[in-house]
Design a protein around this motif. Structure first.
Motif, short mmCIF file in Angstrom:
data_model
loop_
_atom_site.label_atom_id
_atom_site.label_comp_id
_atom_site.label_asym_id
_atom_site.label_seq_id
_atom_site.Cartn_x
_atom_site.Cartn_y
_atom_site.Cartn_z
N ALA A 228 -8.32 7.37 -6.74
CA ALA A 228 -8.00 6.18 -7.25
C ALA A 228 -6.64 6.12 -7.55
CB ALA A 228 -8.90 5.62 -8.17
N ARG A 229 -6.27 7.21 -8.22
CA ARG A 229 -4.83 7.47 -8.74
C ARG A 229 -3.87 7.38 -7.55
NH1 ARG A 229 -1.89 5.84 -12.82
NH2 ARG A 229 -0.73 5.36 -11.15
N GLY A 230 -4.44 7.87 -6.60
CA GLY A 230 -3.52 8.16 -5.57
C GLY A 230 -3.23 6.61 -4.65
N ALA A 231 -4.61 6.18 -4.57
CA ALA A 231 -4.46 4.63 -4.18
C ALA A 231 -3.53 3.67 -5.01
CB ALA A 231 -5.74 4.15 -4.17
N VAL A 232 -3.39 3.78 -6.36
CA VAL A 232 -2.41 3.16 -7.03
C VAL A 232 -0.97 3.68 -6.76
CG1 VAL A 232 -1.54 2.82 -9.40
CG2 VAL A 232 -3.90 2.71 -8.88
N ASP A 233 -0.82 4.83 -6.43
CA ASP A 233 0.44 5.28 -6.31
C ASP A 233 1.11 4.82 -4.82
OD1 ASP A 233 0.47 6.88 -8.59
OD2 ASP A 233 -0.08 8.64 -7.59
N VAL A 234 0.20 4.70 -3.91
CA VAL A 234 0.68 4.22 -2.65
C VAL A 234 0.73 2.71 -2.46
CG1 VAL A 234 -0.04 6.50 -1.35
CG2 VAL A 234 -1.40 4.46 -1.38
#
Length: 320
Positions: free
Chosen positions: A260-266
């Motif tokens: 989820a953190r990665g989804a926010v970052d991209v």
């Protein structure tokens, strides 16, 4: 010009629960009300019920699942919604996960792209008033819709990966994406759509619709918590994980919070203060998206419907 729409950010159990979101289409710059597949109050009935309650607004299905209905029934229901609302409809379809296909049909689609091609082709031709002969491999039937003057129904295809994007470029009126970052749309999906267009000799690009999970930041709430609340099931589904991996998110061996953190970052989940959210949404316009559908599911789950409506209202009044 890129338009903005809103998604009903939950699965309604009663018609009146969806009406405030239909009201947003009446009272804000939002151009269309969307709902995904529901296993409770079915989206076709939701939209027709809203029209009967006085909220006759343009609507979109993003997406309904092909194993649930025959192509003739799909075309008939979509046109019924157009007749009831008095507005054009975008009817999006997708094959669903292999496990879902197997549970309903006894086996997963052997060739999902081939099935989707036949399904969308049949629905489009039925809506165009043709007498349709289908002789397999997945559907064998002969049918024609009863003639009726109705607003147009555009036929859309749910797209996550290049193969389906190429097919959409060939045969779909609309490309519908979910949780896809703007860079992935620009660099992977839209070139694949253009490949499909070239293969079919098309010059009219399908309308590009991006379902974008969004929520304004709240003190004490980590962005990944909001992203998880919005898309917990999607962030564990193999086909979504594969798409996110292609988009630059580390998924192998990662727990849902890290994904989820990665989804926010991209930029697959858009959050921050109002100015930041509006700027990140504009990246979708720059990527070539024609319609951004604001999905406030995470806010609705964590903070309630009034907060979700508040976020959507603020974003629409600032972004548009």
């Amino acid at each position: 010009m890129t338009e903005y729409s809103v998604l009903v950010p939950f699965v309604p159990r009663r018609l009146e629960q969806a009406l405030p979101f239909a009201g947003l289409v009446n009272w804000t710059p939002a151009v269309r009300l969307w709902q995904g597949q529901s296993m409770l109050l079915e989206p076709h009935q939701t939209f027709v019920g809203a029209a009967g309650a006085g909220f006759r607004v343009p609507v979109g299905f993003g997406v309904t699942l092909m194993p649930l209905r025959h192509p003739f029934e799909a075309a008939n229901q979509a046109r019924s919604v157009a007749l009831a609302t008095g507005h054009p409809v975008i009817a999006g379809f997708g094959p669903g996960a292999p496990a879902f296909q197997e549970n309903l049909l006894g086996a997963p689609y052997e060739k999902p792209l081939a099935v989707a091609r036949q399904y969308l082709t049949a629905v489009r031709r039925l809506l165009d008033g043709e007498l349709v002969h289908m002789d397999g491999p997945e559907y064998t039937f002969q049918a024609q819709l009863a003639p009726a003057a109705a607003p147009r129904v555009d036929v859309g295809l749910g797209v996550l990966r290049p193969g389906m994007a190429r097919l959409a470029g060939e045969i779909a009126d609309t490309v519908i994406t979910w949780l896809t970052p703007p860079s992935y749309l620009r660099e992977v999906l839209l070139p694949a759509v253009e490949e499909g267009m070239a293969r079919a000799g098309r010059t009219d690009r399908p309308r590009i619709v991006a379902m974008v999970p969004v929520g304004l930041e709240r003190e004490g709430t980590a962005p990944e918590r909001l992203a998880l609340a919005s898309n917990y099931a999607h962030l564990q589904a193999p086909h979504y994980l594969d798409m996110l991996r292609r988009a630059g998110v580390e998924t192998a061996g990662q727990d849902p919070h890290a994904i989820a953190r990665g989804a926010v970052d991209v930029g697959a989940f858009v959050t921050g203060d109002l100015d930041t959210v509006v700027k990140r949404l504009d990246e979708y316009r720059q990527a070539g998206v024609d319609e951004i559908v604001l999905n406030a599911t995470g806010v609705n789950k964590m903070f309630g419907t009034q907060e979700a409506i508040g976020d959507l209202t603020e974003i629409l009044r600032t972004a548009v």
